[in-house]
Scaffold this active site. Sequence first.
Site, PDB file in Angstrom:
ATOM      1  N   GLU A  77      41.969  41.233  38.462  1.00  0.00           N
ATOM      2  CA  GLU A  77      42.419  42.411  37.723  1.00  0.00           C
ATOM      3  C   GLU A  77      41.338  43.490  37.704  1.00  0.00           C
ATOM      4  O   GLU A  77      40.959  44.015  36.667  1.00  0.00           O
ATOM      5  CB  GLU A  77      42.834  42.032  36.297  1.00  0.00           C
ATOM      6  CG  GLU A  77      43.838  42.992  35.687  1.00  0.00           C
ATOM      7  CD  GLU A  77      44.413  42.517  34.366  1.00  0.00           C
ATOM      8  OE1 GLU A  77      45.223  43.257  33.807  1.00  0.00           O
ATOM      9  OE2 GLU A  77      44.067  41.410  33.908  1.00  0.00           O
ATOM     10  N   TYR A  83      45.331  36.182  41.368  1.00  0.00           N
ATOM     11  CA  TYR A  83      45.736  36.726  40.078  1.00  0.00           C
ATOM     12  C   TYR A  83      47.256  36.619  40.027  1.00  0.00           C
ATOM     13  O   TYR A  83      47.979  37.417  40.609  1.00  0.00           O
ATOM     14  CB  TYR A  83      45.266  38.173  39.945  1.00  0.00           C
ATOM     15  CG  TYR A  83      45.748  38.883  38.710  1.00  0.00           C
ATOM     16  CD1 TYR A  83      45.777  38.237  37.471  1.00  0.00           C
ATOM     17  CD2 TYR A  83      46.158  40.210  38.763  1.00  0.00           C
ATOM     18  CE1 TYR A  83      46.222  38.895  36.336  1.00  0.00           C
ATOM     19  CE2 TYR A  83      46.601  40.882  37.637  1.00  0.00           C
ATOM     20  CZ  TYR A  83      46.626  40.217  36.429  1.00  0.00           C
ATOM     21  OH  TYR A  83      47.066  40.862  35.298  1.00  0.00           O
ATOM     22  N   ASP A  89      43.320  33.585  37.477  1.00  0.00           N
ATOM     23  CA  ASP A  89      44.145  33.718  36.277  1.00  0.00           C
ATOM     24  C   ASP A  89      45.567  33.323  36.672  1.00  0.00           C
ATOM     25  O   ASP A  89      46.251  34.049  37.367  1.00  0.00           O
ATOM     26  CB  ASP A  89      44.088  35.166  35.785  1.00  0.00           C
ATOM     27  CG  ASP A  89      44.996  35.430  34.597  1.00  0.00           C
ATOM     28  OD1 ASP A  89      45.659  34.483  34.117  1.00  0.00           O
ATOM     29  OD2 ASP A  89      45.044  36.593  34.144  1.00  0.00           O
ATOM     30  N   ASP A 144      39.293  40.514  27.558  1.00  0.00           N
ATOM     31  CA  ASP A 144      40.153  39.610  26.789  1.00  0.00           C
ATOM     32  C   ASP A 144      40.179  38.211  27.408  1.00  0.00           C
ATOM     33  O   ASP A 144      40.658  37.258  26.796  1.00  0.00           O
ATOM     34  CB  ASP A 144      41.568  40.168  26.639  1.00  0.00           C
ATOM     35  CG  ASP A 144      42.196  40.582  27.956  1.00  0.00           C
ATOM     36  OD1 ASP A 144      41.526  40.479  29.002  1.00  0.00           O
ATOM     37  OD2 ASP A 144      43.360  41.037  27.928  1.00  0.00           O
ATOM     38  N   HIS A 145      39.655  38.074  28.642  1.00  0.00           N
ATOM     39  CA  HIS A 145      39.415  36.770  29.255  1.00  0.00           C
ATOM     40  C   HIS A 145      37.905  36.503  29.243  1.00  0.00           C
ATOM     41  O   HIS A 145      37.102  37.440  29.225  1.00  0.00           O
ATOM     42  CB  HIS A 145      39.884  36.739  30.706  1.00  0.00           C
ATOM     43  CG  HIS A 145      41.366  36.751  30.883  1.00  0.00           C
ATOM     44  ND1 HIS A 145      42.082  35.643  31.285  1.00  0.00           N
ATOM     45  CD2 HIS A 145      42.276  37.750  30.732  1.00  0.00           C
ATOM     46  CE1 HIS A 145      43.354  35.950  31.365  1.00  0.00           C
ATOM     47  NE2 HIS A 145      43.512  37.216  31.043  1.00  0.00           N
TER      48      HIS A 145
END
Length: 259
Positions: free
Chosen positions: A38, A112, A151, A249-250
Amino acid sequence: MATQCKTANRFLLLVCIYLLLFLQWVTKDSPDILCLQEVKCSAENVPAAVRDLGDFPHQFWSTGVREGLHGVGLLCKEKPLKVTYGINMKEFDEEGRAITAEFDSFILVMAYVPNSGRGLVRLDDRERWDETFCKHLKGLQEDKPLVVCGDFNVAYEEIDLKNPKSNKDRTPGFTQRERDGFRRLLDIGLVDSFRKLYPDVQYAYTFWTYMMNARAKNVGWRLDYFLLSNDLMSALCDSKIRSDVRGSDHCPISLRLAM
């Protein structure tokens, strides 16, 4: 107008702070291979500070056709034997979601995986990705053992999220269809390295929403994985969740192989 400028300045400052934190962490850990998901910018717009990382002379980016969405990057100290992009599925390959790199003793696949979206509007698309991705990995595994990371946008088991009962079958990332898609990867001989080493560890998450102070409360999900072919399990030293690393946030995850 002044408010807009101030907001922009704050945003740029925040980006710089996160970039500095990222560079400090990478320099300290000094991995042999660094996988990024990302990245949300074209290859040409990757920050110079990242492109100039001396420890990673070999860099590969797949950022898709739409600026500001998706995108993955692979940074290596050792030059791969071969690098390919995508999973031979045009709609997702155009989003820049996967890079495959062959090394002497294994093939690395970094992905991803698509999110099913609010209201599960992309769940059918996600299932088509899962099917195609599994075929992609199965074909590669005929040549060499695999390291698959990224992810995956799914919490596979109830232990992998804080509130399984309230999220089951209605929340993206914890529907039975998504979990079945992940299970198919295990069925072809891939092993969840973290759960292999730490089968009963609870509250081990890699993602926390920015809302409701979720990270401070550790209300999270384990969405990021290192999967290994069975042939590599004897080389597995550790698979860690680096929840102490901030800036997203990860959080990062790391894998150590004795090879």
